[in-house]
Design a protein around this motif. Structure first.
Motif, mmCIF file in Angstrom:
data_model
loop_
_atom_site.group_PDB
_atom_site.id
_atom_site.type_symbol
_atom_site.label_atom_id
_atom_site.label_comp_id
_atom_site.label_asym_id
_atom_site.label_seq_id
_atom_site.Cartn_x
_atom_site.Cartn_y
_atom_site.Cartn_z
ATOM 1 N N PHE A 93 4.309 -0.857 18.079
ATOM 2 C CA PHE A 93 5.772 -0.794 17.992
ATOM 3 C C PHE A 93 6.243 -2.234 17.855
ATOM 4 O O PHE A 93 6.287 -2.986 18.833
ATOM 5 C CB PHE A 93 6.290 -0.131 19.282
ATOM 6 N N ASN B 217 8.181 -9.050 19.913
ATOM 7 C CA ASN B 217 7.470 -8.699 21.144
ATOM 8 C C ASN B 217 6.032 -9.226 21.132
ATOM 9 O O ASN B 217 5.394 -9.290 20.077
ATOM 10 C CB ASN B 217 7.516 -7.194 21.436
ATOM 11 N N GLU C 56 2.624 -8.436 23.214
ATOM 12 C CA GLU C 56 1.969 -7.564 24.194
ATOM 13 C C GLU C 56 0.764 -8.255 24.815
ATOM 14 O O GLU C 56 0.368 -9.349 24.410
ATOM 15 C CB GLU C 56 1.585 -6.240 23.512
ATOM 16 N N THR D 139 3.639 -7.809 29.058
ATOM 17 C CA THR D 139 4.296 -7.817 27.743
ATOM 18 C C THR D 139 5.700 -8.409 27.828
ATOM 19 O O THR D 139 6.415 -8.198 28.798
ATOM 20 C CB THR D 139 4.358 -6.360 27.224
ATOM 21 N N CYS E 119 9.297 -8.493 25.656
ATOM 22 C CA CYS E 119 10.044 -7.858 24.561
ATOM 23 C C CYS E 119 10.574 -8.893 23.578
ATOM 24 O O CYS E 119 10.743 -10.076 23.918
ATOM 25 C CB CYS E 119 11.255 -7.105 25.117
ATOM 26 N N ALA E 120 10.914 -8.404 22.393
ATOM 27 C CA ALA E 120 11.452 -9.274 21.343
ATOM 28 C C ALA E 120 12.741 -9.971 21.779
ATOM 29 O O ALA E 120 12.937 -11.157 21.494
ATOM 30 C CB ALA E 120 11.732 -8.430 20.104
ATOM 31 N N GLU E 121 13.594 -9.232 22.482
ATOM 32 C CA GLU E 121 14.890 -9.805 22.882
ATOM 33 C C GLU E 121 14.683 -10.981 23.825
ATOM 34 O O GLU E 121 15.304 -12.040 23.673
ATOM 35 C CB GLU E 121 15.746 -8.745 23.592
ATOM 36 N N ALA F 221 17.216 0.368 21.388
ATOM 37 C CA ALA F 221 18.141 -0.324 22.299
ATOM 38 C C ALA F 221 17.363 -1.259 23.214
ATOM 39 O O ALA F 221 16.212 -0.976 23.555
ATOM 40 C CB ALA F 221 18.891 0.700 23.139
HETATM 41 N N1 THU Z 1 10.056 -3.530 23.193
HETATM 42 C C1 THU Z 1 10.829 -4.571 22.744
HETATM 43 O O1 THU Z 1 10.323 -5.601 22.323
HETATM 44 N N2 THU Z 1 12.178 -4.427 22.771
HETATM 45 C C2 THU Z 1 12.837 -3.269 23.083
HETATM 46 O O2 THU Z 1 14.041 -3.226 23.008
HETATM 47 C C3 THU Z 1 12.052 -2.083 23.478
HETATM 48 C C4 THU Z 1 10.610 -2.326 23.750
HETATM 49 C C5 THU Z 1 8.614 -3.664 23.065
HETATM 50 C C6 THU Z 1 7.822 -3.764 24.320
HETATM 51 C C7 THU Z 1 6.467 -3.221 23.891
HETATM 52 O O3 THU Z 1 5.733 -4.265 23.283
HETATM 53 C C8 THU Z 1 6.809 -2.202 22.814
HETATM 54 O O4 THU Z 1 8.122 -2.506 22.392
HETATM 55 C C9 THU Z 1 6.738 -0.759 23.281
HETATM 56 O O5 THU Z 1 7.481 -0.589 24.426
#
Ligand code: THU
Length: 153
Positions: A37, A55, A57, A64, A66-68, A101
């Motif tokens: 993802f 993101n 992982e 992990t 997240c991208a944000e 989101a």
């Molecule tokens: N993830 C993000 O980077 N941002 C989001 O808003 C939702 C989740 C990432 C975390 C993990 O690497 C993957 O998406 C699945 O959850």
């Protein structure tokens, strides 16, 4: 969806389209071997600069990022902490049908950095093919958020 607006790609301003395009481009740098993802985020600073993140992982899944939050940390390291908007989009092996989101932890970090925008920090999130886009604010995504003023007032 109170405080949130479903919108179409065509009704986005050119500035917001560019932000979403940069977020989409950032998905290609995601390190997501476990979930597949791939998320991209693009922050628009109040000075007009765009800073992206994706993101990252980890084999210890809980580590992990997240991208944000990757985009926020990158912006901070570059000296930017006043944000106007952030765009988020995800790609999978198959298209992601629903808009992605920001998760709770990312909302909390965005809340911290939204005070200069008067909590109106705009959040735009999209599905993979941009047929479903939501525009909202951090105040709407994190009502009664705990922020810097709660420590002092
Ligand atoms: N993830 C993000 O980077 N941002 C989001 O808003 C939702 C989740 C990432 C975390 C993990 O690497 C993957 O998406 C699945 O959850």
């Amino acid at each position: 969806m109170q405080g949130h607006k479903r919108t179409s790609y065509n009704s986005l301003t050119s500035e917001r389209r560019k932000l979403l395009a940069e977020a989409e481009r950032a998905t290609s740098t995601a390190y997501a071997p476990y979930s597949k993802f791939r998320v991209g985020a693009a922050i628009l600073t109040q000075s007009g600069k765009i800073i992206t993140g994706s993101n990252v992982e980890n084999a210890a899944y809980g580590s992990t990022i997240c991208a944000e939050r990757a985009a926020i940390l990158r912006a901070n390291a570059m000296g930017y902490r006043s944000f106007e908007a952030i765009a988020v989009i995800a790609k999978g092996d198959a298209p992601i049908k629903q808009p992605t989101a920001p998760c709770g932890a990312c909302r909390q970090m965005l809340y911290e950095l939204s005070s200069s925008a008067g909590k109106r920090l705009e959040i735009i999130f999209s599905n993979s093919d941009k047929s479903k886009i939501v525009i909202t604010t951090i105040a709407a995504l994190l009502p009664f958020g705990f922020g810097p003023s709660n420590l002092t007032e």
